[in-house]
Design an enzyme around this catalytic site. Structure first.
Site, PDB file in Angstrom:
ATOM      1  N   GLU A  36      -3.988   4.253   4.486  1.00  0.00           N
ATOM      2  CA  GLU A  36      -4.818   3.065   4.318  1.00  0.00           C
ATOM      3  C   GLU A  36      -4.218   2.007   5.258  1.00  0.00           C
ATOM      4  O   GLU A  36      -3.009   1.767   5.216  1.00  0.00           O
ATOM      5  CB  GLU A  36      -4.737   2.588   2.869  1.00  0.00           C
ATOM      6  CG  GLU A  36      -5.707   1.475   2.586  1.00  0.00           C
ATOM      7  CD  GLU A  36      -5.651   0.980   1.146  1.00  0.00           C
ATOM      8  OE1 GLU A  36      -4.993   1.610   0.306  1.00  0.00           O
ATOM      9  OE2 GLU A  36      -6.273  -0.067   0.907  1.00  0.00           O
ATOM     10  N   ARG A 263       6.755  13.219  -3.083  1.00  0.00           N
ATOM     11  CA  ARG A 263       6.934  12.199  -2.060  1.00  0.00           C
ATOM     12  C   ARG A 263       8.414  12.077  -1.712  1.00  0.00           C
ATOM     13  O   ARG A 263       9.282  12.470  -2.483  1.00  0.00           O
ATOM     14  CB  ARG A 263       6.356  10.868  -2.523  1.00  0.00           C
ATOM     15  CG  ARG A 263       7.092  10.227  -3.675  1.00  0.00           C
ATOM     16  CD  ARG A 263       6.315   9.064  -4.294  1.00  0.00           C
ATOM     17  NE  ARG A 263       6.139   7.972  -3.367  1.00  0.00           N
ATOM     18  CZ  ARG A 263       4.943   7.553  -2.938  1.00  0.00           C
ATOM     19  NH1 ARG A 263       3.843   8.138  -3.349  1.00  0.00           N
ATOM     20  NH2 ARG A 263       4.850   6.538  -2.124  1.00  0.00           N
ATOM     21  N   LYS A 273       5.108  -0.157  -0.087  1.00  0.00           N
ATOM     22  CA  LYS A 273       4.532  -1.058   0.904  1.00  0.00           C
ATOM     23  C   LYS A 273       4.590  -2.499   0.429  1.00  0.00           C
ATOM     24  O   LYS A 273       4.803  -3.407   1.225  1.00  0.00           O
ATOM     25  CB  LYS A 273       3.053  -0.700   1.121  1.00  0.00           C
ATOM     26  CG  LYS A 273       2.804   0.218   2.283  1.00  0.00           C
ATOM     27  CD  LYS A 273       1.298   0.344   2.469  1.00  0.00           C
ATOM     28  CE  LYS A 273       0.954   1.738   2.955  1.00  0.00           C
ATOM     29  NZ  LYS A 273      -0.465   2.018   2.866  1.00  0.00           N
TER      30      LYS A 273
HETATM   31  P1  ATP Z   1      -0.229   2.445  -1.174  1.00  0.00           P
HETATM   32  O1  ATP Z   1      -0.635   3.448  -2.226  1.00  0.00           O
HETATM   33  O2  ATP Z   1       0.548   1.284  -1.676  1.00  0.00           O
HETATM   34  O3  ATP Z   1      -1.349   2.084  -0.275  1.00  0.00           O
HETATM   35  P2  ATP Z   1       0.914   4.604   0.286  1.00  0.00           P
HETATM   36  O4  ATP Z   1       2.300   4.700   0.756  1.00  0.00           O
HETATM   37  O5  ATP Z   1       0.386   5.613  -0.652  1.00  0.00           O
HETATM   38  O6  ATP Z   1       0.833   3.175  -0.271  1.00  0.00           O
HETATM   39  P3  ATP Z   1      -1.139   5.390   2.127  1.00  0.00           P
HETATM   40  O7  ATP Z   1      -1.540   4.701   3.350  1.00  0.00           O
HETATM   41  O8  ATP Z   1      -2.161   5.616   1.103  1.00  0.00           O
HETATM   42  O9  ATP Z   1       0.008   4.520   1.550  1.00  0.00           O
HETATM   43  O10 ATP Z   1      -0.402   6.748   2.476  1.00  0.00           O
HETATM   44  C1  ATP Z   1      -0.875   7.648   3.424  1.00  0.00           C
HETATM   45  C2  ATP Z   1      -0.389   9.027   3.127  1.00  0.00           C
HETATM   46  O11 ATP Z   1       1.028   9.056   3.141  1.00  0.00           O
HETATM   47  C3  ATP Z   1      -0.818   9.509   1.778  1.00  0.00           C
HETATM   48  O12 ATP Z   1      -1.336  10.817   1.907  1.00  0.00           O
HETATM   49  C4  ATP Z   1       0.425   9.496   0.954  1.00  0.00           C
HETATM   50  O13 ATP Z   1       0.413  10.518   0.007  1.00  0.00           O
HETATM   51  C5  ATP Z   1       1.513   9.708   1.993  1.00  0.00           C
HETATM   52  N1  ATP Z   1       2.762   9.098   1.581  1.00  0.00           N
HETATM   53  C6  ATP Z   1       2.956   7.810   1.250  1.00  0.00           C
HETATM   54  N2  ATP Z   1       4.222   7.590   0.861  1.00  0.00           N
HETATM   55  C7  ATP Z   1       4.862   8.777   0.951  1.00  0.00           C
HETATM   56  C8  ATP Z   1       6.196   9.220   0.682  1.00  0.00           C
HETATM   57  N3  ATP Z   1       7.136   8.380   0.239  1.00  0.00           N
HETATM   58  N4  ATP Z   1       6.482  10.522   0.896  1.00  0.00           N
HETATM   59  C9  ATP Z   1       5.549  11.360   1.348  1.00  0.00           C
HETATM   60  N5  ATP Z   1       4.287  11.019   1.608  1.00  0.00           N
HETATM   61  C10 ATP Z   1       3.931   9.740   1.413  1.00  0.00           C
END
Ligand code: ATP
Ligand code: MG
Length: 563
Positions: A36, A263, A273
């Site tokens: 996102e 994760r 974030k």
């Molecule tokens: P938010 O939910 O606050 O927007 P987010 O870190 O989930 O934060 P996204 O932009 O939705 O942000 O994440 C993009 C992709 O990265 C998603 O598929 C998510 O599962 C993956 N991702 C995010 N954080 C991690 C992590 N710590 N380890 C592995 N994958 C991650």
């Protein structure tokens, strides 16, 4: 990325190989990385990028970078640009033809929503968010229904169209899926599909005032792109039945499947974030690309390489159990990579002069130095040497303890690549500070390699005073002092654990002259000190800035044990 090893398959590779064996999707594999655009990418995202991109590469499949830009109120174009840059940097590939935007699918998603309404599987709800929360029930008490649930499909369709046309205000109405008000999985208790948001979208402008919710949108995006394996983190496990429900209740669509993995969490690091944004907004770091930040652009500026980040992601593997990975693993990966590839240079961070009393007054000679002992093809370079050199002030001691093998009066050391010198004395100013160390050199020891005639135990680095360049050096330590700074059990705010000494700036370091040609972002090993990267942003032609990437050895573990 060609480093795919033949090591044991992870559970997602096992699923993929099983699917390939079964002939599913005619042997086609397609994955996506779906950020996102509401922040910069961090090292956790790198794990997801390496996994998704790596699978596509390994199985000859397709990979897309998809912006999940379904919420106009939090998203910005600057994030889109930085994310593209970061993903291309990590993968090492130009992805310009593989970029997609969920917002390009809004029309298609909208018509699928109408399809569900016509099938009596979605309805308009007039509960406010608070009412919805109050009505949601408990595991044993079902959710209280909204009156729209009993409206005719025609009536719901009419209201939905007016909702799209902008006739209602934010928060007034939602579109909800008609699934199961009593489901033990609350995600299935008639989840919201669309809500009204009257904000300008970075790509669709004011065309829409209804925006799809993540759960509704995500599977549809996967379907439109013909993704085969939609890989997300474990928090979405309980959303999978909903992912499946939406796709199973639409006709004639491509059917992707969701798989969840753990994760990445790292010790001494926060990864949310929201917290990273707070560190930036509050000025506690200098920005998203501060070398102290666990963001991709921060690590890049610090001197990390994409190869090292990929090696780290391979090493930690992909599992279904959440765990906290020791940040030392990441540091080791970068150290190992730079040890192989970084050119060696000499630089003195805390200079003091060394005068060679028996060296000719106006002479400068060129000393040959090896660029990288790990790689012969990197060759050698010539470094100027003359009567006065800079050495590290702690490479001399007036009253040395027993096991001190560097300079002290009467002691002989090797000047790296140059000569053996024997300390003859030192000078002090009126305040008692040492201003200069004196020595004599042995002209027969040129090259400074081992000498059969006598052993010297210490080797120190040096820079010629007449040819040194001035540099600013930024030394970094971990951003947090606590292993788990955002432990949910800990009532203390994570910011209380920030390391007050995370950065130390040295304004007048002296470097060997060849470093005046260093390219932006070029990485070096400063011999005996550590790995450094030329700062791309703050360096000037007169004064380069070098950021400390990682130490030569893992000294942290030792320090911790001692404390
Ligand atoms: P938010 O939910 O606050 O927007 P987010 O870190 O989930 O934060 P996204 O932009 O939705 O942000 O994440 C993009 C992709 O990265 C998603 O598929 C998510 O599962 C993956 N991702 C995010 N954080 C991690 C992590 N710590 N380890 C592995 N994958 C991650
Ligand atoms: Mg997310």
């Amino acid at each position: 990325m060609s480093e795919n090893s033949e090591t044991r398959l992870n559970f997602i590779e096992q699923i993929i190989e099983h699917d390939l064996k079964e002939g599913k999707n005619n042997g086609r594999i397609a994955t996506r990385f779906p950020p996102e655009p509401n922040g910069f990418l961090h090292i956790g995202h790198a794990k997801s990028i390496c996994l998704n991109y790596g699978l596509a590469k390994k199985y000859g499949g397709e990979f897309v970078l998809r912006f999940d830009d379904t919420n106009p109120s939090k998203e910005e174009t600057q994030y889109v640009e930085s994310i593209i840059e970061d993903v291309q940097w990590i993968t090492g590939e130009d992805l310009s033809n593989q970029i997609r935007y969920a917002s390009d699918y809004f029309d298609q998603m909208y018509s699928w929503a109408e399809e569900l309404i016509k099938k009596n599987k979605a309805y308009i709800c007039n509960q406010t968010p608070d009412e919805m929360r109050d009505n949601r029930g408990t595991p044993s008490i079902p959710m209280r229904p909204s009156e729209g649930r009993e409206f005719s499909p025609d009536k719901n369709l009419d209201i939905f169209r007016r909702m799209k046309a902008g006739e209602f205000n934010e928060g007034e109405l939602t579109l909800r899926a008609k699934i199961d008000l009593a489901s033990p999985n609350f995600n299935l208790r008639d989840p919201v599909m669309y809500r009204i948001i009257k904000a300008n979208h970075h790509r669709t402008g004011n065309k829409w005032c209804i925006y799809p919710m993540y759960d509704w949108a995500h599977g549809l995006e996967d379907s439109i792109e013909h993704i085969t394996h939609s890989i997300c983190t474990l928090e979405f496990e309980h959303h999978r039945p909903l992912y499946d429900w939406f796709l199973d209740n639409l006709d004639n669509i491509w059917r992707p499947y969701q798989y969840e993995f753990a994760r990445l969490n790292l010790t001494y690091t926060v990864m949310s974030k929201r917290k990273l944004l707070e560190l930036v907004k509050s000025g506690l770091t200098t920005g998203w690309n501060d070398p102290l930040m666990p963001t991709i652009c921060g690590f890049r500026r610090r001197g990390y390489t994409p190869e090292a980040i990929r090696a780290f992601c391979r090493e930690i593997g992909v599992a279904k159990m959440n765990s906290n990975i020791d940040v030392i693993k990441l540091e080791n990966a970068i150290r190992e990579n730079l040890n192989k590839h970084a050119l060696r240079r000499m630089g003195v961070l805390h200079p003091i002069k060394l005068l060679i009393e028996n060296y000719p007054d106006n002479q400068t000679e060129q000393i040959e130095a090896i660029n990288n002992p790990e790689n012969e093809t990197d060759g050698t370079r010539m470094i100027p040497f003359s009567k006065t050199l800079y050495i590290e002030n702690d490479d001399f001691m007036e009253n040395p303890p027993k096991k001190y093998f560097r300079l002290s009066v009467g002691r002989e050391v090797r000047l790296r690549y140059a000569y053996y010198v024997t300390c003859t004395g030192f000078d002090k100013d009126t305040n008692g500070n040492i201003t200069q160390v004196r020595c004599t050199y042995d002209p027969t020891t040129r090259g400074g390699t081992s000498d059969d005639r006598r052993k010297v135990q210490g080797t120190i680095h040096w820079v010629d005073v007449n040819n040194a360049i001035n540099a600013e050096i930024r030394l970094y330590e971990r951003l947090f002092l606590k292993e788990n700074p955002d432990d949910p059990q800990d009532p203390t705010d994570y910011k209380a654990y920030l390391n007050p000494h995370a950065i130390e700036i040295i304004h007048d370091a002296k470097l060997e002259p060849s470093l005046s040609n260093a390219a932006p972002e070029q990485r070096f090993q400063f011999e005996r000190i550590g790995y450094f990267c030329k700062d791309n942003i703050d360096s000037t032609p007169d004064k380069p800035v070098f950021n400390h990437t990682v130490s030569l050895r893992d000294s942290w573990a030792k320090i911790e044990k001692k404390n």
